[in-house]
Design a protein around this motif. Structure first.
Motif, mmCIF file in Angstrom:
data_model
loop_
_atom_site.group_PDB
_atom_site.id
_atom_site.type_symbol
_atom_site.label_atom_id
_atom_site.label_comp_id
_atom_site.label_asym_id
_atom_site.label_seq_id
_atom_site.Cartn_x
_atom_site.Cartn_y
_atom_site.Cartn_z
ATOM 1 N N LEU A 124 -3.981 -2.100 4.222
ATOM 2 C CA LEU A 124 -4.098 -3.533 4.456
ATOM 3 C C LEU A 124 -5.022 -4.202 3.436
ATOM 4 O O LEU A 124 -4.721 -5.279 2.916
ATOM 5 N N LEU B 217 -3.959 -7.058 0.691
ATOM 6 C CA LEU B 217 -4.686 -8.321 0.718
ATOM 7 C C LEU B 217 -5.376 -8.593 -0.622
ATOM 8 O O LEU B 217 -5.386 -9.725 -1.117
ATOM 9 N N VAL C 215 -2.915 -9.926 -3.175
ATOM 10 C CA VAL C 215 -2.598 -11.330 -2.914
ATOM 11 C C VAL C 215 -3.727 -12.241 -3.401
ATOM 12 O O VAL C 215 -3.487 -13.257 -4.069
ATOM 13 N N ILE C 216 -4.967 -11.854 -3.121
ATOM 14 C CA ILE C 216 -6.106 -12.669 -3.525
ATOM 15 C C ILE C 216 -6.206 -12.742 -5.048
ATOM 16 O O ILE C 216 -6.467 -13.804 -5.624
#
Length: 229
Positions: free
Chosen positions: A33, A37, A40-41
């Protein structure tokens, strides 16, 4: 954890920690996860945040730093959970690279694509705004390559890994100077075109005229300066 609870021959605590063995599965889920994440950031932060590293390499580098610290410093965390997380990060990088190698669409989604910032001497303002770049950032990149006139730029790309690629036009045309405006002495390097021309101070659009033509037909700005070569 109390001092009297630490024993150098307590290999179960050293390798697994005080958590149950099922915690290793939780480590795998957490790493997955966080890795997704983080990708994406990094994509949302923009290309220039990455320097010469790709998004995947930057994500792995940051993930590795976060992984090794708890495993080395916290006595209630086992080494195996850190090793598993490291192996997960390595596997994710290898798998995503292989996925991108086999699919151009996947590569574009994961790594991003190049972006055109200047086309035929005209600054692509909407592209600059999308990538959160200022005029001075673009001008600094051009000056670093000894390009001092925006009309001399045939193409300027912002690569997916954050570096600039510049392709110059062989023909000298009047255009917008990219020297710092607060240094008038350096402006003497430029030559003035035979026919009077003005350039839009916002996008570099150039027209031959003795008077400012009002609104720029390219970007609708109203700031004009004398074009130079």
């Amino acid at each position: 954890m109390k001092k009297e609870e630490i024993f150098l021959n307590d290999w179960e605590r050293i390798l697994i920690g005080n958590a149950p063995a099922e915690f290793l599965l939780e480590v795998f889920i957490r790493t997955t996860l966080i890795y997704i994440l983080l990708l994406v950031i990094l994509r949302l932060l923009g290309k220039r945040m990455n320097g010469q590293l790709t998004n995947l390499e930057m994500a792995v580098m940051l993930t590795l730093g976060a992984i090794v610290s708890p495993a080395m410093q916290l006595p209630d965390r086992g080494l195996l959970s850190g090793v598993l997380a490291l192996l997960c990060a390595l596997t994710f990088l290898r798998v995503t690279n292989l996925w991108g190698f086999r699919s151009n669409k996947a590569e574009q989604v994961i790594q991003g694509t190049e972006t055109m910032l200047v086309k035929d001497g005209i600054i692509q303002l909407h592209t600059m705004a999308k990538n959160r770049l200022s005029h001075q950032q673009v001008f600094a990149a051009l000056r670093n390559k000894n390009v001092y006139n925006i009309s001399k730029v045939k193409r300027l790309y912002l690569e997916a890994y954050g570096m600039f690629s510049i392709y110059e036009d062989e023909q000298d045309r009047p255009g917008l100077s990219i020297f710092p405006p607060n240094d008038p002495e350096i402006q003497t390097i430029h030559q003035h075109p035979a026919e009077s021309s003005v350039a839009c101070n916002n996008c570099g659009y150039t027209v031959r005229t003795n008077e400012e033509p009002g609104t720029c037909p390219n970007c609708k700005a109203k700031q004009w300066v004398g074009a130079v070569i």
